[in-house]
Scaffold this motif. Structure first.
Motif, PDB file in Angstrom:
ATOM      1  N   SER A  97      81.674   5.798  54.838  1.00  0.00           N
ATOM      2  CA  SER A  97      80.612   6.188  54.706  1.00  0.00           C
ATOM      3  C   SER A  97      79.805   7.283  53.899  1.00  0.00           C
ATOM      4  O   SER A  97      78.962   8.965  53.805  1.00  0.00           O
ATOM      5  N   THR A 130      74.879   8.505  60.451  1.00  0.00           N
ATOM      6  CA  THR A 130      73.774   7.379  61.580  1.00  0.00           C
ATOM      7  C   THR A 130      72.692   8.459  62.829  1.00  0.00           C
ATOM      8  O   THR A 130      71.760   8.570  62.360  1.00  0.00           O
ATOM      9  N   ALA A 136      79.041   5.954  60.550  1.00  0.00           N
ATOM     10  CA  ALA A 136      77.632   4.611  60.795  1.00  0.00           C
ATOM     11  C   ALA A 136      78.451   3.797  61.522  1.00  0.00           C
ATOM     12  O   ALA A 136      77.646   3.025  61.680  1.00  0.00           O
ATOM     13  N   ILE A 164      75.869   6.951  52.133  1.00  0.00           N
ATOM     14  CA  ILE A 164      75.144   7.151  53.033  1.00  0.00           C
ATOM     15  C   ILE A 164      73.922   7.993  52.583  1.00  0.00           C
ATOM     16  O   ILE A 164      72.467   7.489  52.344  1.00  0.00           O
ATOM     17  N   HIS A 171      71.277  11.358  61.508  1.00  0.00           N
ATOM     18  CA  HIS A 171      69.695  10.921  60.886  1.00  0.00           C
ATOM     19  C   HIS A 171      68.947  10.745  61.823  1.00  0.00           C
ATOM     20  O   HIS A 171      67.708  10.936  61.629  1.00  0.00           O
ATOM     21  N   LYS A 172      68.987   9.940  62.793  1.00  0.00           N
ATOM     22  CA  LYS A 172      68.013   9.860  63.956  1.00  0.00           C
ATOM     23  C   LYS A 172      66.949  11.172  64.856  1.00  0.00           C
ATOM     24  O   LYS A 172      66.708  10.519  64.887  1.00  0.00           O
ATOM     25  N   PHE A 230      76.635   2.442  64.954  1.00  0.00           N
ATOM     26  CA  PHE A 230      76.302   3.450  64.510  1.00  0.00           C
ATOM     27  C   PHE A 230      76.950   4.794  64.457  1.00  0.00           C
ATOM     28  O   PHE A 230      78.356   4.968  65.049  1.00  0.00           O
TER      29      PHE A 230
END
Length: 367
Positions: A9, A156, A132, A35, A159-160, A152
């Protein structure tokens, strides 16, 4: 020699190993976040070009080093996209690479196969924090019985929850709450026994970057015996969240991971709190080494990749043929412009009417 390329990723990496011992001889890494090129669940055309270009660079290196066998793997990078088959087909056409997609369980199993030397330590659990996904494996259990995969990873989570480069205190609190809930479901041995003597075996590029930051911060001499003190790691995590001078330390040791490494450290700290680890060691072997061992043992069937693309049906072998080729290309270009001009004078159909998406173009993103 045998080479293994891993499309992850957050990067593309390659390890070149000896044929029989699988001892690493060379290691290469290209910082590229797959990603970052995903739009609406698909890898963009520009992203595919980037991946293919990096693979071609590694293939060229393989030829120069005298590599005889090449495998190309994809781990979490392609598990969650809808156009993976298309991506693999285009890359195969451009580079000759046959990409082997590993699911989370197989990725964790490769980590285990590569780290059997830690099996005699006290209650060892392999921990691999990816961009990821997160894989954990209980080395005291046989085969795939002790494997846990979480869909996850550090990237990730970034980004969240994180708006800027680094998480602030409020964002850290949200990340910790999320991780505590996710890791609370883990049922590894010794979890309920606070006196249990478990060993965390950290594998993967992200954990290795965390160790390099840790080693630099505490001025620890370079050694084959790589261990981490959990109290010191907690203090380091606090500094990386609060201290304004953190960038120098991160850029120096993990420049390609600077935008998510703090989240990765917070994730590792929470794992080490969830399971009662008394000892934390860092391994230099991971998916690529384990994959070769499992292929050799016949537990994984895998197709080799070409070291360069297949030759075209007709090669240009003279100046005259090259001139003719250029002439034909110019004619085709003029014909295309003429057709485009004629069509522009006619009523235009909407892209939706042609069955295409309204979003055909892609925007280049920073690696």
């Amino acid at each position: 020699m045998i080479a293994v390329i891993d499309i992850s990723s957050t990067s593309l990496s390659m390890t070149v190993l000896e044929d029989e011992t699988y001892k690493p001889v060379y290691k290469f890494r290209e910082g590229l976040s797959t990603i970052s090129y995903i739009e609406d669940g698909k890898v963009s055309e520009h992203g595919i070009e980037k991946i293919a270009d990096r693979i071609a660079i590694f293939q060229d290196q393989c030829i120069k080093l005298g590599v005889e066998k090449l495998y190309v793997l994809s781990t979490a990078a392609m598990r969650f996209i809808s156009n993976a088959d298309e991506v693999f087909t285009i890359i195969r056409e451009r580079t000759g690479a046959n990409i082997i997609q590993l699911d989370g369980e197989t990725e964790a199993y490769c980590d285990c196969a590569a780290n059997q030397s830690f099996k005699d330590m006290s209650a060892p659990i392999v921990v691999d924090i990816g961009g990821a996904s997160i894989e954990l494996c209980d080395l005291t259990k046989e085969g795939r019985k002790g494997i846990k995969c979480l869909e996850f990873g550090a990237l990730t989570l970034k980004h969240k929850f994180v708006k800027s480069v680094y998480p602030n205190k409020e964002e850290c609190a949200k990340i910790k709450k999320y991780l505590k809930k996710a890791f609370g479901k883990l049922d590894f041995h010794g979890k309920a026994d606070k006196n249990a003597d478990c060993t965390a075996v950290l594998v993967g590029a992200t954990n290795r970057s965390i160790y390099e930051i840790y080693r630099d911060y505490y001025d620890i001499p370079e050694s084959e015996d790589m261990t981490i003190d959990t109290d010191k790691l907690n203090k380091l995590a606090k500094k990386l969240v609060e201290a304004p001078d953190r960038s120098h330390l991160l850029i120096k040791n993990a420049p390609e991971k600077i935008y998510f490494i703090v989240v990765a450290i917070l994730t590792l700290v929470q794992i080490l709190k969830t399971i009662p680890f008394k000892t934390v060691v860092v391994s230099d072997s991971g998916v690529k080494e384990g994959f070769l061992r499992l292929v050799s043992a016949g537990e994984i069937k895998a197709e080799l990749s070409a070291l360069k693309p297949e030759k075209s049906e007709k090669e240009i072998s003279s100046v005259e043929e090259l001139a003719e080729h250029i002439k034909n290309r110019q004619k085709a270009a003029k014909k295309g412009k003429k057709s485009s001009s004629e069509s522009s004078e006619k009523p235009q159909q909407t892209k939706q009417g042609k069955g295409k998406s309204h979003k055909d173009s892609t925007t280049e993103k920073i690696d």
